[in-house]
Write a protein that holds these residues in place. Structure first.
Motif, short mmCIF file in Angstrom:
data_model
loop_
_atom_site.label_atom_id
_atom_site.label_comp_id
_atom_site.label_asym_id
_atom_site.label_seq_id
_atom_site.Cartn_x
_atom_site.Cartn_y
_atom_site.Cartn_z
N MET A 1 37.86 -2.30 17.63
CA MET A 1 37.06 -1.15 17.23
C MET A 1 37.63 0.12 17.86
N HIS A 2 37.84 1.14 17.05
CA HIS A 2 38.29 2.43 17.56
C HIS A 2 37.10 3.16 18.20
N TYR A 3 37.41 3.94 19.23
CA TYR A 3 36.37 4.69 19.92
C TYR A 3 36.79 6.14 20.00
N TRP A 4 35.92 7.03 19.48
CA TRP A 4 36.19 8.46 19.50
C TRP A 4 35.09 9.16 20.28
N ASN A 5 35.49 9.87 21.30
CA ASN A 5 34.54 10.57 22.15
C ASN A 5 34.43 12.02 21.69
N GLY A 6 33.81 12.20 20.51
CA GLY A 6 33.64 13.53 19.94
C GLY A 6 34.38 13.68 18.64
N LEU A 7 33.94 14.61 17.81
CA LEU A 7 34.54 14.83 16.50
C LEU A 7 36.00 15.24 16.58
N ASP A 8 36.39 15.91 17.66
CA ASP A 8 37.77 16.36 17.78
C ASP A 8 38.75 15.21 17.96
N GLU A 9 38.26 14.01 18.27
CA GLU A 9 39.14 12.85 18.42
C GLU A 9 39.27 12.04 17.14
N VAL A 10 38.49 12.37 16.11
CA VAL A 10 38.58 11.65 14.84
C VAL A 10 39.92 11.98 14.17
N PRO A 11 40.71 10.98 13.78
CA PRO A 11 42.01 11.25 13.16
C PRO A 11 41.87 12.05 11.87
N ALA A 12 42.77 13.01 11.68
CA ALA A 12 42.72 13.86 10.48
C ALA A 12 42.98 13.05 9.22
N ASP A 13 43.73 11.96 9.34
CA ASP A 13 44.07 11.13 8.17
C ASP A 13 43.19 9.89 8.06
N LEU A 14 41.98 9.98 8.58
CA LEU A 14 41.10 8.79 8.61
C LEU A 14 40.82 8.24 7.23
N GLY A 15 40.64 9.09 6.25
CA GLY A 15 40.27 8.62 4.92
C GLY A 15 38.77 8.53 4.78
N PRO A 16 38.29 8.05 3.63
CA PRO A 16 36.84 7.98 3.39
C PRO A 16 36.17 6.97 4.31
N THR A 17 34.90 7.24 4.64
CA THR A 17 34.18 6.38 5.56
C THR A 17 32.82 5.99 5.02
N ALA A 18 32.32 4.87 5.55
CA ALA A 18 30.91 4.49 5.43
C ALA A 18 30.32 4.70 6.81
N VAL A 19 29.19 5.41 6.89
CA VAL A 19 28.68 5.88 8.17
C VAL A 19 27.23 5.45 8.37
N THR A 20 26.89 5.16 9.61
CA THR A 20 25.49 5.04 10.01
C THR A 20 25.30 5.82 11.29
N ILE A 21 24.05 6.05 11.66
CA ILE A 21 23.74 6.87 12.82
C ILE A 21 22.57 6.24 13.57
N GLY A 22 22.62 6.32 14.91
CA GLY A 22 21.51 5.79 15.70
C GLY A 22 21.82 5.85 17.18
N ASN A 23 20.78 5.67 18.00
CA ASN A 23 20.99 5.61 19.44
C ASN A 23 21.50 4.23 19.86
N PHE A 24 21.08 3.20 19.14
CA PHE A 24 21.56 1.83 19.35
C PHE A 24 21.33 1.35 20.78
N ASP A 25 20.24 1.76 21.41
CA ASP A 25 19.96 1.28 22.75
C ASP A 25 19.59 -0.19 22.70
#
Length: 330
Positions: free
Chosen positions: A1-25
């Protein structure tokens, strides 16, 4: 699994994504179902599966004096998310500035511009944006406007919806078995082994004492059957004490693990001091009580060890002899 600590670390060539959001505690079964459906949607749409989470937890920013105790630390959350089948985790720094974004501003910045989202997978109870004004219906409308599909996930659980709150309630009651049912695995606390008062060693029950900086919610006071995994990945059956040692007029709560099955002649073979260990809680054996004398305490500790072995399925002496033996001192 890739780990990005902030939007600035997301690769520019990532391509389309499927996304979810949560605290996941805790990454409980409800979270795991959302993440499972995210991975499925990513395959169906030819996308990268990305979970978006926050550090610190929003409650710690908005109400630091009354925020709930976190079930897991950040590293444990990352480790758990890495086992769910997603491709990447984006950890965003949560701040009042981020919280001030409207639902549309947040979605545009994070999902559309930051992650090139084509699919968003969320629970029907999702809330996001300033003052949590964004809802599932808001997400669907934003998807229409900005070109992504929204997949809704129903609540997970039969009699009660799986939630981090449920796990906290169970742990506060010492019901680690119920917590395990909601989490889908034993609850764990992670921390460094430090020197203690050495009373356990003097009583014939040397223990590995966790630092006060250990991560993870500590269950109610009592004695538990569980497992200790050392810094080298070796796993040991244990009888775990949580509390302030009332027999000795203790004040500070401590987590102490007695490793079961250690022959006395091998006590000095290993040293756990300074190691980061993982303590898993399987079953609560009894509450914490103050004993009238040392002999009574020792008899009870001997009984605790017998019950812990039975609970963990390690009561066969030949089986116990096969376990490596660490030396731990209380």
């Amino acid at each position: 699994m890739h780990y990005w600590n902030g939007l600035d670390e997301v690769p520019a060539d990532l391509g389309p994504t499927a996304v979810t959001i949560g605290n996941f505690d805790g990454v409980h079964l409800g979270h795991q179902e959302v993440l499972r459906q995210l991975a499925v949607a990513a395959v169906e749409h030819g996308c990268v599966a990305v979970a978006v989470s926050f550090d610190p937890h929003p409650a710690l920013v908005h109400r630091p004096d009354s925020s709930p105790e976190m079930l897991t630390g950040v590293q444990e959350k990352i480790n758990r998310l890495a086992t769910t089948g997603i491709d990447a985790l984006l950890m965003m720094r949560y701040s009042l500035d981020l919280a001030a974004l409207t639902p549309e501003e947040f979605v545009l910045r994070c999902f559309v511009e930051g992650l090139n989202a084509r699919v968003v997978v969320v629970g029907h109870d999702v809330r996001f944006g300033r003052d949590n004004t964004g809802s599932f219906e808001t997400m669907v409308e934003l998807g229409r406007q900005h070109g992504f599909t929204v997949v809704g996930v129903d609540d997970f659980g039969s009699d009660r919806r799986c939630s981090s709150t449920w796990v906290r309630e169970a742990l506060a009651d010492g019901d680690v078995a119920a917590a395990r049912e909601v989490l889908g695995r034993p609850h764990a606390v992670l921390g460094e082994v430090v020197h203690g008062a050495a009373r356990g060693r003097e009583l014939g029950f040397p223990t590995a004492n966790l630092s006060q900086q250990a991560e993870g919610m500590i269950p109610a006071d009592g004695v538990y059957a569980g497992w200790l995994t050392d810094g080298r990945g070796r796993r040991w059956p244990s009888a775990i004490s949580v509390g302030s040692n009332p027999t000795f007029d203790g004040v500070q709560r401590v987590v102490e693990s007695f490793v079961i099955g250690r022959p006395k002649e091998k006590v000095e073979d290993f040293d756990l001091y300074g190691q980061q260990v993982r303590v898993e809680f399987i079953e609560r054996l009894r509450g914490m009580v103050a004993f009238e004398g040392i002999p009574e305490l020792i008899r009870q500790m001997e009984e605790d060890v017998v019950r812990a072995k039975q609970s963990l399925g390690t009561d066969d002496p030949e089986h116990l002899d096969a376990w490596p033996i660490p030396a731990v001192e209380g």
